[in-house]
Design an enzyme around this catalytic site. Structure first.
Site, PDB file in Angstrom:
ATOM      1  N   LYS A 226     -34.802   5.898  45.815  1.00 50.60           N
ATOM      2  CA  LYS A 226     -33.881   6.990  44.961  1.00 50.60           C
ATOM      3  C   LYS A 226     -35.078   7.568  43.887  1.00 50.60           C
ATOM      4  CE  LYS A 226     -29.514   8.309  43.831  1.00 50.60           C
ATOM      5  NZ  LYS A 226     -27.986   7.897  43.342  1.00 50.60           N
TER       6      LYS A 226
ATOM      7  N   GLU B  65     -23.369   5.423  61.458  1.00 44.88           N
ATOM      8  CA  GLU B  65     -24.843   5.565  61.691  1.00 44.88           C
ATOM      9  C   GLU B  65     -25.440   5.049  63.002  1.00 44.88           C
ATOM     10  OE1 GLU B  65     -23.185   4.366  59.181  1.00 44.88           O
ATOM     11  OE2 GLU B  65     -23.912   5.336  57.357  1.00 44.88           O
TER      12      GLU B  65
END
Ligand SMILES: Cc1ncc(C[n+]2csc(CCOP(=O)(O)OP(=O)(O)O)c2C)c(N)n1
Ligand SMILES: [Mg+2]
Lengths: 184, 579
Positions: free
Chosen positions: B177, B65
């Site tokens: 989520k 990342e």
């Protein structure tokens, strides 16, 4: 030279703002002496009142960094002389002590304090004032044993006739129209 | 592999879609073409939505990342657009932090999207939960946690508006989520105003006039500029300003490429390893005009001896930078382009021939004591300077030069030549080793038509070398030069100069870079003798795909000039003999 300054900041009432503001102090290793946050006269806008003991240059830098936060509308700094300010303190003393002599009663009168609640065991006294004043009452009452004591953060208001924020919001509206005009 | 879903261009009409799809559609509505990212549990719904929109937005799978965020930075720097990256919750998100901090201090516009655990699990130490909002707060311009799907379009619109306006910076959106799975009535509207945020202030005419008077009556005016010129697109305005007034100009590390290297009034770079003339003249000018820069300590040296003789004019978009380090005579708040345009109209046409000559005399001194030896060394060992200069000569000063951090970076800053704006990408304020390779990937996606050449040290490249995998998978024609001196060179230099040559842990070994590149299917070569350098460099530049060139550099070379830490800019030294 270090001295006491009162920083006031107006912000949107959003989650995390307190954290965003306090880390500005932490990063510069500046201690916050007192802090209060509550809704301002305008709904949805919070007001932070923060007391620090610092050098002016550092305070100016901090105020600019606070103002740089996206959700902060405006931040100011003032010396104590420029503001009218108060703190509130609550004291819990044994009711027994109040009954046994008139000293506590005299103290309440002379300090302009008042009684909020009396039960068999304890009495809660409230006093507003500057820190020295609330401290003086504490020292007096403590001769009889203060069971609990709490002092609030400072709240403060400027000596100017109008609230700085409404003045500021007017200016900002003018600024936005000016910027929009520039774009056209 | 993806499937195709069309986006109809009627933004006013609302449609019922999932949060994830809304996320992708919002990004497309903001003109996003490239996303750098890495998937994981908490961002899987968004990746699932991405599967349908590959023909609208390109996703680049990085290897770490940190690579995603540096790539987004490189992309933003060369393209002027907002860089976008995706990461999952927990470790994915924390891996972004270095790059976000880098973007914050170097004012790079980014929107970073991180997945987060389902809102009901927030604060329960759930699997891969980390408080990314808390962690990123001090290093973002703004961040926000989205916990409900209908917040998505507005949050994204705000994120892009905040990242790209005023003084740009990174924004992080953390999205749970359940907000990705949930449905909303989607319509997209760009953000154009936030009442608590003023991106730039209108120019104060009084201050403008005062500045103009100062400049018009100055005998030895000197202009120093930073990245603000590039960020506001003020390259032309800067040029008109100096050409009308005849004022010599020098750049900060991040302002490089805003002005042609060959312009007669371009005096070079400021700062610790900047050019000699720009540093010493700071303490000889009478009016110092600073534009779009922030008087970083690497530029000013000791503050108490900085430009004391001069009246300082500061043109700057960020009010918090005014009087922060250097007290100004006149401060003009506003964006560089607009302010310069207005200011130039108030200025008299002049030529400061004698004053400019003083710069040239100082430049000659540096030329004799430093530059000649860097570019035409008499020693057999190669210098970083000659390698860098050869590369920009061979590309007509038109390549995008990306660097890592250390001696390689300073050599590139000093010896690369630029004729095109936004062709210089480096980590300035944070000095992040490992920045270079992934930033070069981003730069190539941001400017595919340009040659992108990376200069990295043997140390720095090993910090993010896994991104060779990304280059390989994308067959991305990035040209990588490893300047290998077998040392953490910049730290070794300090040890030599200030720690009695006690080389504590700065000798570093490297893998066989040619074999390493080969393992990734990337052609590579190594050069250890000057006579082979030019041919090797040409081969690299001519390569159609990616190429890695390792150049063995003289091991214990130093970067000069140097303003030693805490010294005054007038104490800029040209070699060890002056210490
Ligand atoms: C992430 C990170 N860790 C440590 C440093 C400190 N540092 C600055 S330059 C440097 C040496 C870099 O060595 P190398 O990559 O070989 O480049 P050189 O200076 O030799 O060109 C180090 C360790 C840094 N800037 N960034
Ligand atoms: Mg090295």
């Amino acid at each position: 030279m270090k001295q006491e300054y009162i920083i006031s900041a107006y912000s949107e009432n959003h989650i995390g703002l307190l954290n965003r503001i306090t880390i500005i102090f932490t990063r510069r290793k500046v201690n916050i002496e007192s802090l209060t946050v509550s809704e301002s006269a305008l709904a949805g806008i919070s007001k932070f009142t923060i007391v620090v003991n610092e050098e002016k240059g550092k305070v100016i830098n901090i105020v600019k960094q606070i103002e740089k936060l996206i959700e902060v509308l405006k931040a100011f700094y003032h010396t104590n002389e420029e503001m009218i300010f108060q703190e509130i303190a609550l004291y819990k003393v044994p009711t027994q002590a109040l009954m046994e002599s008139d000293q506590i009663e005299k103290m309440i009168r002379s300090h302009n304090a008042r009684i909020l609640e009396i039960t068999k065991e304890y009495t809660v006294i409230e006093k507003t004032g500057h820190k020295e004043e609330t401290q003086a009452l504490f020292d007096g009452l403590n001769q009889f044993g203060v069971l609990q004591f709490i002092r609030s953060g400072r709240i403060a208001i400027t000596r100017s006739p109008i609230e700085k924020l409404s003045e500021f919001l007017r200016e900002r509206d003018a600024l936005f129209s000016k910027l929009e005009a520039k774009e056209k | 592999m993806t499937t195709k879903k069309e986006i109809k261009n009627s933004p006013k009409e609302t449609i019922e879609i999932t949060g994830s799809e809304a996320m992708i559609r919002s990004l497309v509505a903001e003109g996003v073409e490239t996303i750098f990212g890495y998937p994981g549990g908490a961002i899987m719904p968004i990746y699932d939505a991405l599967y349908d929109f590959g023909h609208h937005v390109k996703h680049v799978l990085v290897r770490h990342e940190q690579g995603a965020v540096h790539a987004a930075q490189g992309y933003a720097r060369v393209s002027g657009k907002v860089g976008v990256c995706f990461a999952t919750s927990g470790p994915g998100a924390t891996n972004l932090i270095t790059g976000i901090a880098d973007a914050m201090i170097d004012s790079t516009p980014l929107v970073c999207v991180t997945g987060q655990v389902t809102s009901g699990l927030l604060g329960t130490d759930a699997f891969q939960e980390s408080d990314v909002i808390g962690i990123s707060m001090p290093v973002t311009k703004w961040n926000y946690q989205i916990t409900s799907p209908d917040e998505i379009p507005e949050a994204i619109a705000k994120a892009f508006y905040i990242a790209s306006t005023g003084r740009p910076g990174p924004v992080l959106l953390d999205i749970t989520k359940d907000a990705q799975f949930g449905k909303l009535q989607f319509a997209y509207e760009k953000c154009t105003k936030i009442r608590s945020y003023v991106p730039e202030f209108p120019t104060d005419k009084k201050h403008l006039k005062k500045a103009a008077d100062l400049i018009n009556s100055a005998q030895k005016p000197y202009l120093i500029y930073g990245q603000g010129i590039l960020l506001s697109g003020a390259e032309k305005e800067l040029l008109s300003f100096i050409e009308k007034t005849g004022i010599p100009a020098a750049s900060t590390l991040l302002g490089i490429s805003a002005l042609d290297s060959d312009h007669p009034l371009n005096m070079g770079m400021l700062g610790m390893h900047g050019n000699y003339a720009p540093n010493i003249k700071t303490n000889e000018c009478d009016v110092l005009i600073a534009i779009g820069m922030r008087f970083d300590d690497r530029v000013t040296g000791s503050i108490s001896t900085y430009a004391k003789q001069a009246k300082v004019i500061h043109i700057e978009i960020d009010p918090a930078e005014i009087d922060k380090n250097i007290k100004t005579e006149v401060a003009i708040l506003g964006d560089a382009k607009h302010t310069l345009r207005l200011l130039t109209t108030l200025l008299e046409e002049k030529k400061h021939t004698e004053w400019v000559n003083e710069f040239l005399v100082a430049r000659n001194k540096e030329e004799e004591k430093v530059i000649v030896h860097d570019l035409n060394p008499s020693k057999p060992g190669m210098t970083m300077g000659e390698v860098v200069r050869l590369s920009t000569n061979l590309t007509d000063n038109k390549a995008v030069i990306v660097t890592d951090v250390g001696q390689n970076q300073m050599a590139a800053a000093r010896y690369a030549r630029f004729s095109q704006s936004r062709s210089w990408v480096t980590s300035g304020g944070l000095g992040t080793m490992g920045f270079g390779l992934p930033a070069a990937i981003g730069a190539k996606f941001g400017a595919p038509e340009k040659e992108v050449i990376l200069f990295a040290g043997d140390g720095g490249i090993q910090m993010t070398v896994q991104e060779l995998g990304t280059i390989s998978q994308e067959k991305l024609p990035v040209k990588m030069v490893v300047l290998n001196n077998d040392f953490l060179g910049m730290v070794r230099q300090w040890q030599e100069l200030f720690f009695e040559k006690r080389y504590s842990f700065t000798e570093i070994t490297s893998p066989d870079f040619v074999k390493l590149a080969d393992a990734y299917g990337i052609p590579a070569a190594t050069v250890s003798e000057r006579k082979n350098l030019e041919a090797a460099m040409k081969t690299m530049i001519d390569a159609k795909g990616p190429y890695l060139l390792e150049v063995k550099i003289e091991q214990e070379d130093n970067i000069f000039p140097m303003v030693p830490a805490g010294a005054s800019v007038s104490g800029c030294i040209l070699g060890t003999d002056e210490m």
